[in-house]
Design a protein around this motif. Structure first.
Motif, mmCIF file in Angstrom:
data_model
loop_
_atom_site.group_PDB
_atom_site.id
_atom_site.type_symbol
_atom_site.label_atom_id
_atom_site.label_comp_id
_atom_site.label_asym_id
_atom_site.label_seq_id
_atom_site.Cartn_x
_atom_site.Cartn_y
_atom_site.Cartn_z
ATOM 1 N N UNK A 303 20.616 16.508 24.560
ATOM 2 C CA UNK A 303 19.828 16.610 25.799
ATOM 3 C C UNK A 303 20.005 15.362 26.644
ATOM 4 N N UNK A 304 19.941 14.195 26.015
ATOM 5 C CA UNK A 304 20.078 12.923 26.728
ATOM 6 C C UNK A 304 21.452 12.821 27.389
ATOM 7 N N UNK A 305 22.473 13.273 26.691
ATOM 8 C CA UNK A 305 23.823 13.200 27.247
ATOM 9 C C UNK A 305 23.984 14.149 28.428
ATOM 10 N N UNK A 306 23.272 15.266 28.408
ATOM 11 C CA UNK A 306 23.267 16.174 29.565
ATOM 12 C C UNK A 306 22.577 15.515 30.758
ATOM 13 N N UNK A 307 21.459 14.831 30.470
ATOM 14 C CA UNK A 307 20.668 14.197 31.529
ATOM 15 C C UNK A 307 21.365 12.978 32.125
ATOM 16 N N UNK A 308 22.155 12.302 31.320
ATOM 17 C CA UNK A 308 22.757 11.029 31.751
ATOM 18 C C UNK A 308 24.282 11.060 31.638
ATOM 19 N N UNK A 309 24.841 12.192 32.066
ATOM 20 C CA UNK A 309 26.293 12.337 32.037
ATOM 21 C C UNK A 309 26.988 11.249 32.853
ATOM 22 N N UNK A 310 26.357 10.857 33.962
ATOM 23 C CA UNK A 310 26.961 9.838 34.813
ATOM 24 C C UNK A 310 27.061 8.491 34.127
ATOM 25 N N UNK A 311 26.184 8.232 33.140
ATOM 26 C CA UNK A 311 26.195 6.946 32.443
ATOM 27 C C UNK A 311 27.224 6.927 31.325
ATOM 28 N N UNK A 312 27.114 7.847 30.367
ATOM 29 C CA UNK A 312 27.961 7.739 29.192
ATOM 30 C C UNK A 312 29.423 8.059 29.491
ATOM 31 N N UNK A 313 29.678 8.848 30.513
ATOM 32 C CA UNK A 313 31.077 9.139 30.843
ATOM 33 C C UNK A 313 31.804 7.918 31.391
ATOM 34 N N UNK A 314 31.027 6.903 31.805
ATOM 35 C CA UNK A 314 31.643 5.651 32.258
ATOM 36 C C UNK A 314 32.076 4.780 31.081
ATOM 37 N N UNK A 315 31.589 5.106 29.884
ATOM 38 C CA UNK A 315 31.936 4.297 28.716
ATOM 39 C C UNK A 315 33.301 4.650 28.145
ATOM 40 N N UNK A 316 33.837 5.816 28.518
ATOM 41 C CA UNK A 316 35.044 6.329 27.874
ATOM 42 C C UNK A 316 36.034 6.804 28.934
ATOM 43 N N UNK A 317 37.311 6.933 28.564
ATOM 44 C CA UNK A 317 38.285 7.493 29.496
ATOM 45 C C UNK A 317 37.924 8.923 29.891
ATOM 46 N N UNK A 318 38.439 9.378 31.008
ATOM 47 C CA UNK A 318 38.087 10.695 31.547
ATOM 48 C C UNK A 318 38.428 11.821 30.582
ATOM 49 N N UNK A 319 39.597 11.735 29.924
ATOM 50 C CA UNK A 319 39.991 12.818 29.020
ATOM 51 C C UNK A 319 39.067 12.901 27.809
ATOM 52 N N UNK A 320 38.595 11.754 27.348
ATOM 53 C CA UNK A 320 37.646 11.736 26.231
ATOM 54 C C UNK A 320 36.333 12.372 26.667
ATOM 55 N N UNK A 321 35.857 11.991 27.845
ATOM 56 C CA UNK A 321 34.607 12.546 28.364
ATOM 57 C C UNK A 321 34.705 14.062 28.509
ATOM 58 N N UNK A 322 35.825 14.550 28.998
ATOM 59 C CA UNK A 322 35.987 15.993 29.183
ATOM 60 C C UNK A 322 35.973 16.738 27.841
ATOM 61 N N UNK A 323 36.589 16.141 26.836
ATOM 62 C CA UNK A 323 36.607 16.772 25.507
ATOM 63 C C UNK A 323 35.200 16.855 24.922
ATOM 64 N N UNK A 324 34.434 15.786 25.105
ATOM 65 C CA UNK A 324 33.049 15.773 24.594
ATOM 66 C C UNK A 324 32.219 16.808 25.327
ATOM 67 N N UNK A 325 32.319 16.850 26.640
ATOM 68 C CA UNK A 325 31.528 17.792 27.424
ATOM 69 C C UNK A 325 31.879 19.232 27.066
ATOM 70 N N UNK A 326 33.154 19.489 26.854
ATOM 71 C CA UNK A 326 33.559 20.850 26.512
ATOM 72 C C UNK A 326 32.993 21.271 25.164
ATOM 73 N N UNK A 327 33.021 20.364 24.208
ATOM 74 C CA UNK A 327 32.551 20.671 22.862
ATOM 75 C C UNK A 327 31.036 20.864 22.822
ATOM 76 N N UNK A 328 30.329 20.052 23.624
ATOM 77 C CA UNK A 328 28.857 20.136 23.643
ATOM 78 C C UNK A 328 28.356 21.111 24.700
ATOM 79 N N UNK A 329 29.278 21.685 25.448
ATOM 80 C CA UNK A 329 28.926 22.639 26.514
ATOM 81 C C UNK A 329 27.992 22.000 27.533
ATOM 82 N N UNK A 330 28.360 20.814 27.954
ATOM 83 C CA UNK A 330 27.598 20.082 28.971
ATOM 84 C C UNK A 330 28.197 20.372 30.344
#
Length: 330
Positions: A303-330
């Motif tokens: 839930x927190x990662x859905x709410x703060x996508x703009x924050x945690x996606x800055x911690x990782x490269x774009x391709x990593x962020x996309x893989x995480x979002x796809x897996x968690x359905x964010x």
């Protein structure tokens, strides 16, 4: 003799295989779980990114503060997401100096800890029909004037202060502070068996509008949900604190730390952890979600990662962020 040598060699190979591959990389990243909800949430956030973004298996290893920090030093634990550095300063600084662990980032540094009371104990609560029972209570030292207000239910001649659980580093600190101020002469210092037991005692008292005094800290859903007042103490002074604990708690950077071998074992994840930074307010959002939704920390992390996508996606490269979002359905 040869059979024993073969057995020893094979055993050593099994141990090495469990720890990682021959090239020094890890098969599994183990995170410390010192058994409070905020560290569980941060672990789950990190695990989601490590597993779905970087392809690692992950696990947690539970235990007391002392045991999990030692596990980090020994390499049984790879990552510690929430090190309360000033609670274990001597051990922490020694481990860094010996290059057994590496501090990679400050998770948050805007937290408080100490002895709290429900605010209605001092101010009353007109809506609930509660009169102030300790209207002049401002400092830890002032507790001397109110042992009868915080009466120990099992010892009517003494007050009661709820300490942190016995396995926590802060437990000894509270005992030392109470002894220095002479509070131990009029208060029994009760060490609950767990954090949940401490919270249960507070929740029960709060619901009934009864007095309660004890150790707690932020960020927690407790400090975010209940109207509590942190008792003041003498301004922090390093020398006095080290000698007597007779000041407020020192500023406490809550850091992310890793075992010394981790940068070589998982360099991409190590780089991600260097960017990991939140705050007390951000952490408490997840903790309140746990309370309001009767959720597990792992659910709150998603839930927190859905709410703060703009924050945690800055911690990782774009391709990593996309893989995480796809897996968690964010």
């Amino acid at each position: 003799m040869k059979k024993w040598l073969v057995f020893i060699v094979m055993s050593a190979m099994l141990v090495l295989a469990a720890c990682g591959d021959d090239d020094g990389t890890l098969d599994e990243i183990v995170l410390a779980d010192a058994d409070w909800n905020s560290i569980k949430v941060h672990n789950a956030i990190m695990q989601n990114i490590m597993e779905h973004g970087y392809g690692f298996e992950t696990d947690t290893l539970g235990g007391s503060t002392a045991n999990t920090v030692q596990g980090l030093r020994d390499g049984d634990i790879n990552v510690y997401s929430e090190v309360w550095t000033d609670n274990i300063r001597e051990v922490y600084e020694e481990a860094i100096e010996l290059e057994e662990i590496i501090e990679v980032s400050v998770n948050f540094d805007d937290n408080d800890q100490g002895l709290y009371v429900p605010t209605y104990v001092i101010e009353g609560d007109e809506e609930r029909g509660i009169d102030p029972l300790a209207p002049e209570l401002e400092t830890v030292q002032d507790l001397k004037d109110y042992p009868e207000v915080f009466q120990d239910p099992e010892d009517s001649e003494m007050g009661q202060i709820i300490n942190g659980p016995s396995g926590w580093a802060v437990n000894e600190t509270i005992v030392e502070k109470a002894e220095y101020y002479g509070l131990n002469e009029m208060f029994n210092i009760m060490s609950p068996g767990s954090d949940s037991a401490a919270v249960s005692s507070l929740a029960s008292a709060y619901e009934d509008g009864e007095p309660w005094v004890g150790y707690y800290w932020s960020p927690t859903w407790v400090t975010a949900s209940y109207d509590l007042t942190l008792l003041e103490d003498e301004p922090y002074d390093e020398e006095t604190w080290q000698e007597t604990r007779g000041t407020e708690f020192p500023p406490n950077d809550v850091t992310v730390a890793v075992h010394e071998d981790f940068p070589e074992q998982a360099p991409d994840v190590y780089e991600f952890l260097n960017n990991y930074e939140t705050s007390t307010a951000l952490t408490e959002e997840a903790l309140v979600y746990i309370l309001d939704n009767d959720a597990e920390p792992e659910e709150a992390a998603v839930w927190w990662m859905e709410e703060h996508e703009d924050l945690w996606t800055e911690w990782v490269p774009e391709d990593v962020a996309e893989s995480v979002k796809a897996e968690l359905d964010i």
